[in-house]
Design a protein around this motif. Structure first.
Motif, PDB file in Angstrom:
ATOM      1  N   PRO A 114       0.809  -1.232   0.000  1.00 48.03           N
ATOM      2  CA  PRO A 114       0.000   0.000   0.000  1.00 48.03           C
ATOM      3  C   PRO A 114       0.835   1.272   0.000  1.00 48.03           C
ATOM      4  O   PRO A 114       0.380   2.317  -0.457  1.00 48.03           O
ATOM      5  CB  PRO A 114      -0.818  -0.123   1.288  1.00 48.03           C
ATOM      6  N   ARG A 241      -2.512   3.893   7.239  1.00 47.29           N
ATOM      7  CA  ARG A 241      -3.234   4.504   6.111  1.00 47.29           C
ATOM      8  C   ARG A 241      -3.059   6.015   6.100  1.00 47.29           C
ATOM      9  O   ARG A 241      -2.869   6.615   5.038  1.00 47.29           O
ATOM     10  CB  ARG A 241      -4.716   4.145   6.178  1.00 47.29           C
ATOM     11  N   CYS A 244       0.460   6.789   4.913  1.00 45.70           N
ATOM     12  CA  CYS A 244       0.549   6.519   3.467  1.00 45.70           C
ATOM     13  C   CYS A 244      -0.053   7.665   2.674  1.00 45.70           C
ATOM     14  O   CYS A 244       0.506   8.110   1.664  1.00 45.70           O
ATOM     15  CB  CYS A 244      -0.182   5.219   3.123  1.00 45.70           C
TER      16      CYS A 244
END
Length: 452
Positions: A114, A241, A244
């Motif tokens: 990711p 997340r 990222c």
């Protein structure tokens, strides 16, 4: 209830529900799969008995928990814990497990997907080869020459900070933390031509990279969070997340701005006014058919270089300084070599051509990388049977864990392997070692050593 007659099977007038038949069919299928897997596992274990096996705790736990952890390295250097894994510590067979038939095992690498996308580290096959060809210009020595001044400036900032801390009464500092910031500072300037002043003041982007690196390592130690579904629901997954997103937004903004500038000002005129950085190379790269990399591909490669470049370089430099501090006689030889090179020079800065004029310092760096390689193990998965020079066969489907740390500490290759001895790499002494006896950043067509 609907009934199905089984008289056609010779069972008389017996009748059962279709649901019972469906359940029976499902159970039969599941039993067949279990038996097939059990036989394959047993057959694989039998074929692997020709290799040395570590001791087992019992039939159920196998080798689990028997790995000896080296706290200074932060990783296990023991034999693997499952019979379907092989650990190689001899350089002779290394070339056979670093070919295209043995691509990277993606189990751990998938945790990075990711964040890093399909960059050089995580891609494979034709896409890896295609990107590798397009990235080749980024490592032309004419481009690398211009980066030496950037490295000098970043190192000067770090040295000035150390002097200030000493003058303020500091008696110790976290070397790895300071060097990590210095390498990130250098990479940001080389990759993006962006100066965040991260060595002197906090940077959200740099903090996000450090957090992502720590979260990936932490997840690898938590078996229950290996499943993406569970990890995404956890607090660490949400932090991952968010980090990222911050890193991707920063990289995307740089790419879009640079693409617009190259179009509006013209690539030739624009590049005359600045040092060509990694983003410039990626934006201008074209293959044989004139196709360019997409913005997503460029982001993946840039993020990969920021991740892989800073951590391994900081680790290598920290161990070099550690070993020189432990051996002041070698430290003094390095100091005299550098001072002799910079005598009567103003300003006193290392230049590209000077790197070849520091043989003893080079020997000290190599010996430190041998003792403490930044990458301690690499993993490859066999896509077909691999025949070793002695006739033994690694069956298809097995993971090969190659211990770079083990190869570098193999007493049959390196006499007194635990001793720090830079003279092992004296270019004037003939060496009979295999070229694969020293591989601090891996080797072969599947390696990503160019990143470091």
């Amino acid at each position: 209830m609907l009934q199905v007659s089984l008289s056609w099977l010779g069972l008389g007038q017996l009748a059962v529900s279709p649901w019972v038949l469906l359940l029976l069919a499902g159970a039969t299928w599941l039993l067949a799969r279990v038996l097939t897997w059990s036989y394959s596992f047993y057959d694989n274990c039998c074929r692997l008995r020709c290799f040395p096996q570590p001791p087992k705790r019992n039939w159920f736990w196998g080798h689990l928990g028997l790995g000896v952890c080296r706290p200074l390295l932060g990783s296990s250097t023991s034999q693997p814990k499952a019979p379907s894994h092989l650990c190689s510590m001899a350089p002779d067979g290394l070339s056979l497990v670093s070919a295209t038939i043995v691509p990277k095992d993606m189990f751990f690498y998938n945790f990075l997907k990711p964040w890093l996308g399909d960059g050089l580290l995580l891609s494979a096959g034709d896409k890896w080869s295609h990107h590798r060809r397009l990235l080749t210009p980024a490592f032309h020595f004419e481009i690398l020459k211009s980066y030496v001044k950037i490295f000098n400036r970043s190192a000067d900032i770090m040295h000035a900070k150390w002097k200030r801390l000493v003058s303020e009464g500091s008696t110790h500092l976290d070397m790895f933390e300071h060097i990590s910031l210095m390498t990130l500072d250098s990479l940001q300037k080389c990759v993006f031509s962006f100066d965040s002043n991260c060595q002197e003041s906090p940077s959200e982007y740099i903090a996000a990279i450090l957090e992502l690196s720590a979260l990936v390592v932490k997840r690898n130690e938590q078996v229950l969070l290996y499943l993406d579904f569970l990890y995404n629901l956890s607090p660490d997954g949400r932090r991952f997340r968010r980090a990222c997103e911050l890193v991707h937004n920063f990289t995307d903004a740089i790419i879009q701005e640079r693409r617009h500038t190259l179009i509006s000002r013209g690539s030739c005129d624009f590049l005359k006014s600045k040092t060509m950085d990694f983003i410039d190379v990626l934006l201008l790269a074209k293959d044989e058919e004139g196709k360019q990399l997409s913005d997503e591909d460029i982001r993946a490669e840039a993020d990969t270089f920021m991740f892989e470049g800073h951590d391994t370089t900081a680790s290598g430099l920290s161990w070099v300084l550690f070993n020189l501090a432990k051996h002041p006689e070698y430290q003094e030889c390095c100091r005299q070599e550098v001072q002799e090179l910079l005598r009567d020079r103003e300003p006193q800065e290392i230049e590209w051509d000077d790197l070849a004029q520091l043989p003893f310092l080079t020997m000290c760096i190599k010996e430190s990388l041998r003792l403490h390689p930044p990458v301690t193990v690499i993993a490859r998965r066999c896509t077909q049977d691999v025949v070793l020079p002695d006739g033994r066969v690694i069956p298809k489907g097995n993971n090969c864990v190659l211990s770079i740390f083990g190869i570098h500490h193999n007493p049959s290759v390196w006499p007194d392997p635990e001793v720090y001895n830079p003279l092992r790499f004296d270019p004037e002494i003939p060496q009979k070692r295999s070229p694969l006896a020293f591989i601090p950043f891996s080797a072969g067509p599947s390696c990503t050593s160019i990143i470091y």
